[in-house]
Design an enzyme around this catalytic site. Structure first.
Site, PDB file in Angstrom:
ATOM      1  N   SER A 137       5.250  15.379   1.851  1.00 23.45           N
ATOM      2  CA  SER A 137       4.026  15.852   1.211  1.00 23.45           C
ATOM      3  C   SER A 137       2.882  15.739   2.201  1.00 23.45           C
ATOM      4  O   SER A 137       2.949  14.943   3.150  1.00 23.45           O
ATOM      5  CB  SER A 137       3.721  14.998  -0.031  1.00 23.45           C
ATOM      6  OG  SER A 137       2.427  15.245  -0.528  1.00 23.45           O
ATOM      7  N   TYR A 150       3.105   7.022  -4.570  1.00 21.96           N
ATOM      8  CA  TYR A 150       3.574   8.329  -4.122  1.00 21.96           C
ATOM      9  C   TYR A 150       3.244   8.533  -2.640  1.00 21.96           C
ATOM     10  O   TYR A 150       4.097   8.963  -1.852  1.00 21.96           O
ATOM     11  CB  TYR A 150       2.925   9.414  -4.968  1.00 21.96           C
ATOM     12  CG  TYR A 150       3.382  10.821  -4.662  1.00 21.96           C
ATOM     13  CD1 TYR A 150       4.548  11.329  -5.215  1.00 21.96           C
ATOM     14  CD2 TYR A 150       2.627  11.652  -3.832  1.00 21.96           C
ATOM     15  CE1 TYR A 150       4.969  12.623  -4.947  1.00 21.96           C
ATOM     16  CE2 TYR A 150       3.037  12.942  -3.555  1.00 21.96           C
ATOM     17  CZ  TYR A 150       4.206  13.425  -4.118  1.00 21.96           C
ATOM     18  OH  TYR A 150       4.613  14.702  -3.838  1.00 21.96           O
TER      19      TYR A 150
END
Length: 249
Positions: A137, A150
């Site tokens: 990401s 995350y």
């Protein structure tokens, strides 16, 4: 000649499904793994007649081991692995529980490690020069304080991709990652429905739009294919130019 077998985790919807479709178009037989058994079956039917689906919680090491046992027995050895399964449990940093932190790490990072290791062990044993594509990401590089677990997990995926690529290069196995920016998936639904949040998001995206799951899937399929035969250890950021900016909020 038999088709290469491609396992896509978290493949019932969104980026996982788009990746599976794109890889299928390149001639692979698709195996979908997802915690949502019904969704996985539906995705497999949508992709191809020879696609198969298995239910698996990628945060559970025993289920991951059982998944590969079933695939290798019932379908064959995996030569393309896409580690797409991932979760995010947003919360304020001071209120984030150890349980939530660990849950995100278990799926996003540990699950990716275990699946990669098991797939690679079989590839090495059978002399398969395969490809592993991990889902990182932009949050491996930039951070959002309300999704600390995350961010930590995706930073780990980025580094694990580099280290695994070095370990597996002597065996002809390539390991790369894709780092999506803001993509039109369920994870971004709350932003899409909030005009002010969407305005902020687009202000930090030079291309001034949200990306699509297909745009990520196409890059995943490229990295999994022979067209990327001299690429390993890399993370390709598909983010509309976001990381080129010098502010993130």
């Amino acid at each position: 000649m038999s088709k290469p077998i491609a396992l896509v985790t978290g493949g019932a919807q969104g980026i996982g499904l788009a990746s599976a479709k794109a890889i299928a178009e390149n001639g692979a037989r698709i195996v979908i793994a997802d915690i949502n058994a019904e969704g996985a079956e539906s995705a497999a039917r949508e992709i191809a007649d020879d696609a198969v689906a298995y239910a698996c919680d990628m945060g559970d090491p025993k289920q991951i081991a059982a998944l590969f046992d079933k695939i290798e027995t019932e379908v064959g050895p995996v030569s393309i692995l896409v580690n797409n399964a991932g979760i995010s449990l947003p919360s304020e940093f001071l209120e984030t529980s150890l349980e939530d932190f660990q849950a995100v790490i278990d799926v996003n990072l540990t699950g990716t490690f275990l699946a990669s290791q098991r797939a690679a062990q079989t590839m090495v044993a059978k002399g398969i020069k395969g490809a592993i594509v991990n889902m990182s990401s932009v949050n491996a590089v930039v951070s959002i304080p309300t999704i600390l677990p995350y961010c930590a997990s995706k930073g780990g995926v980025m580094q694990m991709t580099k280290a695994a690529s070095l370990a597996l290069a002597p065996h002809g196995i390539r390991v790369n990652a894709v780092g999506p920016g803001s993509i039109d998936t369920d994870m971004l639904a709350s932003v899409n429905s909030n005009p002010e949040a969407l305005k902020t998001l687009l202000s930090r995206t030079p291309l001034k739009r949200i990306g699509t799951a297909k745009e990520i899937g196409d890059v995943v399929a490229f990295l999994a294919s022979d067209k990327a035969s001299y690429i390993t250890g890399e993370t390709i950021y598909v983010d509309g130019g976001r990381l080129g900016m010098n502010y993130t909020c």
